[in-house]
Design a protein around this motif. Sequence first.
Motif, mmCIF file in Angstrom:
data_model
loop_
_atom_site.group_PDB
_atom_site.id
_atom_site.type_symbol
_atom_site.label_atom_id
_atom_site.label_comp_id
_atom_site.label_asym_id
_atom_site.label_seq_id
_atom_site.Cartn_x
_atom_site.Cartn_y
_atom_site.Cartn_z
ATOM 1 N N ALA A 139 0.826 -1.216 0.000
ATOM 2 C CA ALA A 139 0.000 0.000 0.000
ATOM 3 C C ALA A 139 0.855 1.258 0.000
ATOM 4 O O ALA A 139 0.578 2.214 -0.740
ATOM 5 N N GLU A 140 1.919 1.281 0.831
ATOM 6 C CA GLU A 140 2.722 2.491 0.905
ATOM 7 C C GLU A 140 3.458 2.763 -0.405
ATOM 8 O O GLU A 140 3.653 3.915 -0.799
ATOM 9 N N VAL A 141 3.846 1.696 -1.110
ATOM 10 C CA VAL A 141 4.496 1.878 -2.413
ATOM 11 C C VAL A 141 3.483 2.374 -3.440
ATOM 12 O O VAL A 141 3.804 3.195 -4.303
ATOM 13 N N CYS A 142 2.249 1.873 -3.351
ATOM 14 C CA CYS A 142 1.196 2.350 -4.263
ATOM 15 C C CYS A 142 0.953 3.846 -4.079
ATOM 16 O O CYS A 142 0.752 4.572 -5.062
ATOM 17 N N VAL A 143 0.974 4.308 -2.835
ATOM 18 C CA VAL A 143 0.790 5.741 -2.576
ATOM 19 C C VAL A 143 1.947 6.543 -3.175
ATOM 20 O O VAL A 143 1.751 7.587 -3.806
ATOM 21 N N MET A 144 3.175 6.042 -2.990
ATOM 22 C CA MET A 144 4.340 6.738 -3.532
ATOM 23 C C MET A 144 4.291 6.788 -5.063
ATOM 24 O O MET A 144 4.546 7.832 -5.671
ATOM 25 N N LEU A 145 3.940 5.654 -5.670
ATOM 26 C CA LEU A 145 3.861 5.617 -7.133
ATOM 27 C C LEU A 145 2.753 6.533 -7.639
ATOM 28 O O LEU A 145 2.913 7.205 -8.678
ATOM 29 N N ALA A 146 1.621 6.569 -6.923
ATOM 30 C CA ALA A 146 0.520 7.451 -7.339
ATOM 31 C C ALA A 146 0.934 8.914 -7.294
ATOM 32 O O ALA A 146 0.487 9.723 -8.121
ATOM 33 N N SER A 147 1.797 9.272 -6.346
ATOM 34 C CA SER A 147 2.256 10.662 -6.288
ATOM 35 C C SER A 147 3.076 11.026 -7.523
ATOM 36 O O SER A 147 2.975 12.148 -8.036
ATOM 37 N N TYR A 148 3.874 10.077 -8.035
ATOM 38 C CA TYR A 148 4.623 10.354 -9.270
ATOM 39 C C TYR A 148 3.698 10.353 -10.486
ATOM 40 O O TYR A 148 3.989 11.011 -11.492
ATOM 41 N N THR A 149 2.594 9.612 -10.401
ATOM 42 C CA THR A 149 1.591 9.689 -11.473
ATOM 43 C C THR A 149 1.026 11.100 -11.570
ATOM 44 O O THR A 149 0.869 11.658 -12.672
ATOM 45 N N LEU A 150 0.716 11.702 -10.417
ATOM 46 C CA LEU A 150 0.225 13.083 -10.419
ATOM 47 C C LEU A 150 1.305 14.048 -10.896
ATOM 48 O O LEU A 150 1.003 15.014 -11.618
ATOM 49 N N GLY A 168 -9.985 14.527 -10.577
ATOM 50 C CA GLY A 168 -10.674 13.744 -11.601
ATOM 51 C C GLY A 168 -11.014 12.350 -11.101
ATOM 52 O O GLY A 168 -10.902 12.015 -9.917
ATOM 53 N N ASN A 169 -11.444 11.511 -12.033
ATOM 54 C CA ASN A 169 -11.850 10.145 -11.702
ATOM 55 C C ASN A 169 -10.757 9.125 -11.994
ATOM 56 O O ASN A 169 -11.033 7.924 -12.074
ATOM 57 N N GLU A 170 -9.529 9.586 -12.192
ATOM 58 C CA GLU A 170 -8.436 8.658 -12.492
ATOM 59 C C GLU A 170 -8.133 7.772 -11.282
ATOM 60 O O GLU A 170 -8.074 8.254 -10.139
ATOM 61 N N GLN A 171 -7.969 6.480 -11.550
ATOM 62 C CA GLN A 171 -7.644 5.547 -10.477
ATOM 63 C C GLN A 171 -6.181 5.700 -10.104
ATOM 64 O O GLN A 171 -5.297 5.615 -10.944
ATOM 65 N N LEU A 172 -5.916 5.914 -8.815
ATOM 66 C CA LEU A 172 -4.559 6.097 -8.319
ATOM 67 C C LEU A 172 -4.058 4.903 -7.523
ATOM 68 O O LEU A 172 -2.881 4.579 -7.560
ATOM 69 N N ILE A 173 -4.966 4.255 -6.777
ATOM 70 C CA ILE A 173 -4.618 3.140 -5.908
ATOM 71 C C ILE A 173 -5.415 1.912 -6.367
ATOM 72 O O ILE A 173 -6.599 2.033 -6.703
#
Length: 598
Positions: A139-150, A168-173
């Motif tokens: 989960a913590e890696v998913c949050v970190m990766l989502a931040s680079y997606t933004l 928006g409605n983009e899936q981040l996690i």
Amino acid sequence: MAHSFTGSLVPCSNMWPTRAKKLLTVHIQTLDVDMEFSVPYKATGKEVFDKVTNTMGLRETWYFGLQSTKTTAGQMWIIDEKRIVDQVYISDDNKPVQLNLLVKFYPQDVNDLIQDITKHLFYLQVKDQILSRIIFAPAEVCVMLASYTLQAKYGDYDPQKHKVGQLGNEQLIPEQVMNQYQLTKEGWEQNVINWYAQHSCRSTVDRDREWAEMQYLMIAESLKMFGVNYFLIQNKRGTDLWLGVDACGLHITEMDSQQKPKIAFPWSEVKNISFQDKKFTIKPVNEKTEDFKFFTKNIRTNRMILQMCVGNHELYTRRHKGDTLVVQALKQQAKEEKKRKQVEREKLEKERRMKEEAMRQREELEFRLRKFEASARKANDKLQRSEEAAEILEEKVKLAEEEANLLAKRATEAQQEILRIRQENNKNNEENLMLKEKLQHVEENAHQAASKAEVGPEDNDAGMNVMATEAYRLKQELDNAREREKDARGRLMEITQQSVLHDKADILSYINKEESLSTVKKKEELVQQLESSRLEELKANEEFKTQLNSVKSTLDALKVDGTPVEEPIEYVDEDKYQTLRRITAGETRSRIAFFHSL
């Protein structure tokens, strides 16, 4: 009899009528763009693949391949040497053939990727695999990766634009990760935004889209399932296992744990790979070591395994042989492109700084203009107050003049009243004198009457009565005149004292008013300044309390959590390369024995 012919044969358009070639419409779908074009009906997979890569400007073609879900055997990679029509299902209504351009092989190090378009396609596919849980990430890696997606999508963090609920409605996690925690969607977004906001503070490099996507890939590269293609196999005891094929080699895992390899064969230890029917054989480099064999459920799986092994082994040998001319040209081109982008970024940065400087100067001028306008308004208000004060003073002067005239009039009237009273007093004095003379005359008459009494008693009594009556009346008039004189003198003294005291009080009051006007104004201004200072101090205290509470809350949260934000998240004990070195430390023979004992 053999015949030979030299030269060229030029067809004549008048000899035979031309016949239109049969074309095949192909729809190519990528995670970035879609395209559709026509190719000859007998075009091979290589021809279609070259057309796609040339259209996209993709030069690092050895990482990619075409895949179709509508093949005669299900989902498979398109073989370059075979025709498209022999590998996919062709509908009778001439619908376009659906093909996907995907990453087929992964490098050992994502920094080996050269072109920006290659990195972008890798990023899109890896992100899709992580969100769909093909690649497992905590989960913590998913949050970190989502931040680079933004960061890749929106650029640097802007607190005015990038708020919870405005992404928006983009899936981040991944959905499965979100369901494992008692946290709302807004809570996940807030955690992602907290990481996203820190990218602008931590890094000093150009945080463009390419930078964010490479950061994403470098984090994802450390995941155990990154770049691994899994196939279901069996050992000779019939136990189901997973075979993973990647850029490092082959590894075997149990069914319930794809992230923990039990056996591994790096490409440096593999000499030959082949299959016969459902049996797959791996021949080690060491001649004394027996072959490693496993089984699959069908021949198609063996073909796919062989295809993935051959491609990954070619990339392994390419990496250790050095750069080819094509790779050298691509690196040189990428270097020049990077230099050009750097020049453009510096130019844009210079323009941005100039724009910021212009905006700063504009804001400073606007601030000075607002300050000047405020000063002008203040001066105008002060002038207006001065004019109003002057008008008030003028009115007071008029009132003072009117009061002075009134006092003068009263003084004149008082003088006239005093003169009248004095005249009346003089008149009363004259009357008193006349009365005294008349009383004296009456007394004389009374003495004469008394002397005549001796002559005749009757006449004497009558005369005495008349004289007594007249004397009594004169005495009463004298007493009344004295009383009137006394009252007149008292009234004169009272009027004189009141007039003097009233004039003195009015004059002193007017003088005090005139002298204290400036003092009162000064006191009012001082009170206003003190009140304004008190309000500003209260406001500053409130702001300080708010900041203090915010800092305290942040520190309390960090204290409870116990993990500083800047520390790296340890989500695995070791990366996949360390795992590969550990599990390949033993002899190949012992690994094979362990495999068949599973």
